[in-house]
Scaffold this motif. Sequence first.
Motif, PDB file in Angstrom:
ATOM      1  N   TRP A  53       0.780  -0.987  -0.117  1.00  0.00           N
ATOM      2  CA  TRP A  53       0.436   0.287   0.432  1.00  0.00           C
ATOM      3  C   TRP A  53       0.408   1.505   0.139  1.00  0.00           C
ATOM      4  CZ3 TRP A  53      -4.331   2.407  -1.250  1.00  0.00           C
ATOM      5  CH2 TRP A  53      -4.052   3.827  -1.020  1.00  0.00           C
ATOM      6  N   GLU A  54       1.543   0.929   0.489  1.00  0.00           N
ATOM      7  CA  GLU A  54       2.754   2.365   0.940  1.00  0.00           C
ATOM      8  C   GLU A  54       3.506   2.697  -0.624  1.00  0.00           C
ATOM      9  OE1 GLU A  54       5.767   1.579   4.210  1.00  0.00           O
ATOM     10  OE2 GLU A  54       3.749   1.720   5.509  1.00  0.00           O
ATOM     11  N   LYS A  55       3.168   1.905  -1.273  1.00  0.00           N
ATOM     12  CA  LYS A  55       4.311   2.181  -2.415  1.00  0.00           C
ATOM     13  C   LYS A  55       3.203   2.861  -3.867  1.00  0.00           C
ATOM     14  CE  LYS A  55       7.982  -1.066  -2.390  1.00  0.00           C
ATOM     15  NZ  LYS A  55       8.176  -2.684  -2.139  1.00  0.00           N
ATOM     16  N   VAL A  56       2.390   1.997  -3.155  1.00  0.00           N
ATOM     17  CA  VAL A  56       0.921   2.963  -4.046  1.00  0.00           C
ATOM     18  C   VAL A  56       0.346   3.817  -4.024  1.00  0.00           C
ATOM     19  CG1 VAL A  56      -1.587   1.934  -5.002  1.00  0.00           C
ATOM     20  CG2 VAL A  56       0.146   0.123  -4.670  1.00  0.00           C
ATOM     21  N   ARG A  57       0.338   4.182  -2.730  1.00  0.00           N
ATOM     22  CA  ARG A  57       0.382   5.664  -1.982  1.00  0.00           C
ATOM     23  C   ARG A  57       0.539   6.521  -2.652  1.00  0.00           C
ATOM     24  NH1 ARG A  57       1.539   5.630   4.027  1.00  0.00           N
ATOM     25  NH2 ARG A  57       3.047   5.816   2.382  1.00  0.00           N
ATOM     26  N   ASP A  58       2.239   6.408  -2.491  1.00  0.00           N
ATOM     27  CA  ASP A  58       3.139   7.320  -2.498  1.00  0.00           C
ATOM     28  C   ASP A  58       3.174   7.420  -4.224  1.00  0.00           C
ATOM     29  OD1 ASP A  58       4.194   7.536  -0.485  1.00  0.00           O
ATOM     30  OD2 ASP A  58       5.880   6.486  -0.394  1.00  0.00           O
ATOM     31  N   GLN A  59       2.680   6.409  -5.346  1.00  0.00           N
ATOM     32  CA  GLN A  59       2.449   6.577  -6.551  1.00  0.00           C
ATOM     33  C   GLN A  59       1.688   7.837  -6.989  1.00  0.00           C
ATOM     34  OE1 GLN A  59       2.717   2.446  -7.984  1.00  0.00           O
ATOM     35  NE2 GLN A  59       4.420   3.002  -8.570  1.00  0.00           N
ATOM     36  N   VAL A  60       0.345   6.813  -6.544  1.00  0.00           N
ATOM     37  CA  VAL A  60      -0.908   7.932  -6.532  1.00  0.00           C
ATOM     38  C   VAL A  60      -0.305   9.361  -5.994  1.00  0.00           C
ATOM     39  CG1 VAL A  60      -3.084   8.265  -5.564  1.00  0.00           C
ATOM     40  CG2 VAL A  60      -2.662   6.058  -6.773  1.00  0.00           C
ATOM     41  N   ASN A  61      -0.109   9.506  -4.550  1.00  0.00           N
ATOM     42  CA  ASN A  61       0.136  10.955  -4.688  1.00  0.00           C
ATOM     43  C   ASN A  61       0.907  12.100  -5.221  1.00  0.00           C
ATOM     44  OD1 ASN A  61      -1.853  11.334  -2.108  1.00  0.00           O
ATOM     45  ND2 ASN A  61      -0.186  10.692  -0.542  1.00  0.00           N
ATOM     46  N   ALA A  62       1.936  10.969  -5.958  1.00  0.00           N
ATOM     47  CA  ALA A  62       2.991  11.635  -6.777  1.00  0.00           C
ATOM     48  C   ALA A  62       2.461  12.818  -7.829  1.00  0.00           C
ATOM     49  CB  ALA A  62       4.140  10.982  -7.442  1.00  0.00           C
ATOM     50  N   LEU A  63       1.224  11.672  -8.271  1.00  0.00           N
ATOM     51  CA  LEU A  63       0.686  12.412  -9.188  1.00  0.00           C
ATOM     52  C   LEU A  63       0.215  13.813  -9.436  1.00  0.00           C
ATOM     53  CD1 LEU A  63      -2.033   9.404 -10.522  1.00  0.00           C
ATOM     54  CD2 LEU A  63       0.211   9.935 -11.962  1.00  0.00           C
ATOM     55  N   PRO A  64       0.154  14.777 -10.093  1.00  0.00           N
ATOM     56  CA  PRO A  64      -0.062  16.614  -9.896  1.00  0.00           C
ATOM     57  C   PRO A  64      -1.225  16.311 -10.419  1.00  0.00           C
ATOM     58  CG  PRO A  64       0.954  15.497 -12.315  1.00  0.00           C
ATOM     59  CD  PRO A  64       1.365  14.624 -11.163  1.00  0.00           C
ATOM     60  N   GLY A  65      -1.796  17.337  -9.011  1.00  0.00           N
ATOM     61  CA  GLY A  65      -3.268  17.575  -8.843  1.00  0.00           C
ATOM     62  C   GLY A  65      -3.933  18.570  -9.404  1.00  0.00           C
ATOM     63  N   SER A  66      -3.386  18.610 -11.040  1.00  0.00           N
ATOM     64  CA  SER A  66      -3.799  19.404 -11.970  1.00  0.00           C
ATOM     65  C   SER A  66      -4.917  19.492 -12.857  1.00  0.00           C
ATOM     66  CB  SER A  66      -3.229  20.448 -12.404  1.00  0.00           C
ATOM     67  OG  SER A  66      -2.069  19.771 -13.123  1.00  0.00           O
ATOM     68  N   LEU A  67      -4.823  17.478 -13.328  1.00  0.00           N
ATOM     69  CA  LEU A  67      -5.506  17.294 -13.768  1.00  0.00           C
ATOM     70  C   LEU A  67      -7.024  16.744 -13.172  1.00  0.00           C
ATOM     71  CD1 LEU A  67      -3.560  15.142 -16.203  1.00  0.00           C
ATOM     72  CD2 LEU A  67      -4.899  17.262 -16.506  1.00  0.00           C
ATOM     73  N   SER A  68      -8.412  16.514 -12.738  1.00  0.00           N
ATOM     74  CA  SER A  68      -9.336  16.391 -12.167  1.00  0.00           C
ATOM     75  C   SER A  68      -9.188  14.603 -12.197  1.00  0.00           C
ATOM     76  CB  SER A  68     -10.713  16.644 -12.892  1.00  0.00           C
ATOM     77  OG  SER A  68     -11.216  15.974 -14.236  1.00  0.00           O
ATOM     78  N   ALA A  69      -8.773  14.000 -12.961  1.00  0.00           N
ATOM     79  CA  ALA A  69      -8.667  12.131 -12.903  1.00  0.00           C
ATOM     80  C   ALA A  69      -7.488  12.045 -11.802  1.00  0.00           C
ATOM     81  CB  ALA A  69      -8.078  11.559 -14.472  1.00  0.00           C
ATOM     82  N   HIS A  70      -6.429  13.279 -11.334  1.00  0.00           N
ATOM     83  CA  HIS A  70      -6.039  12.380 -10.846  1.00  0.00           C
ATOM     84  C   HIS A  70      -5.871  12.603  -8.989  1.00  0.00           C
ATOM     85  CE1 HIS A  70      -2.116  13.539 -13.276  1.00  0.00           C
ATOM     86  NE2 HIS A  70      -2.545  12.483 -13.644  1.00  0.00           N
ATOM     87  N   ARG A  71      -6.891  13.777  -9.262  1.00  0.00           N
ATOM     88  CA  ARG A  71      -7.781  14.158  -7.662  1.00  0.00           C
ATOM     89  C   ARG A  71      -8.435  12.866  -7.894  1.00  0.00           C
ATOM     90  NH1 ARG A  71      -7.268  19.161 -10.338  1.00  0.00           N
ATOM     91  NH2 ARG A  71     -10.500  19.169 -10.832  1.00  0.00           N
ATOM     92  N   ARG A  72      -9.403  12.636  -8.113  1.00  0.00           N
ATOM     93  CA  ARG A  72     -10.670  11.365  -8.201  1.00  0.00           C
ATOM     94  C   ARG A  72      -9.776   9.957  -8.117  1.00  0.00           C
ATOM     95  NH1 ARG A  72     -13.767  12.842 -11.994  1.00  0.00           N
ATOM     96  NH2 ARG A  72     -12.548  11.521 -13.742  1.00  0.00           N
TER      97      ARG A  72
END
Length: 147
Positions: A53-72
Amino acid sequence: MFQGETAITVDDKGRVAIPAAHRDAVSACGNRLVITYNPFESGCLFLYPQDVWEKVRDQVNALPGSLSAHRRLQRNLVGSAMPVELDANGRISIPSSHRSAVGIEKKAVLLGMGDKFELWSEQAHHAQIRQSISDGDLSTQMLELKL
């Protein structure tokens, strides 16, 4: 590595028993799992071992929040993640908010998917299994498989 399909029952307190065949692997990760929504398919939760989980979480959190799909994706995976721990009887408690959101009531299906589990509502799992893969769905990688 988790694999296999197990029909499980949810008790009145929202607890499910991790099948005995998987308890050693779950024990190896300190009996700690993280439960969150499957952002790709309704009717399903993901259960990750803490270290995965910690690896997945870090990858997801590294996505830029400027795209709505990333935020979702960040909301569905990280924002909704809850740590759960096996009790002495090998059970975990599924938060009522998670059960309600995906339609898990008394019956569910636990699938071992390699590095994580998928926990499906019984109805959603049956619907998924009934869907076949058509020729139009095949990716290049799938065509290379020798099934």
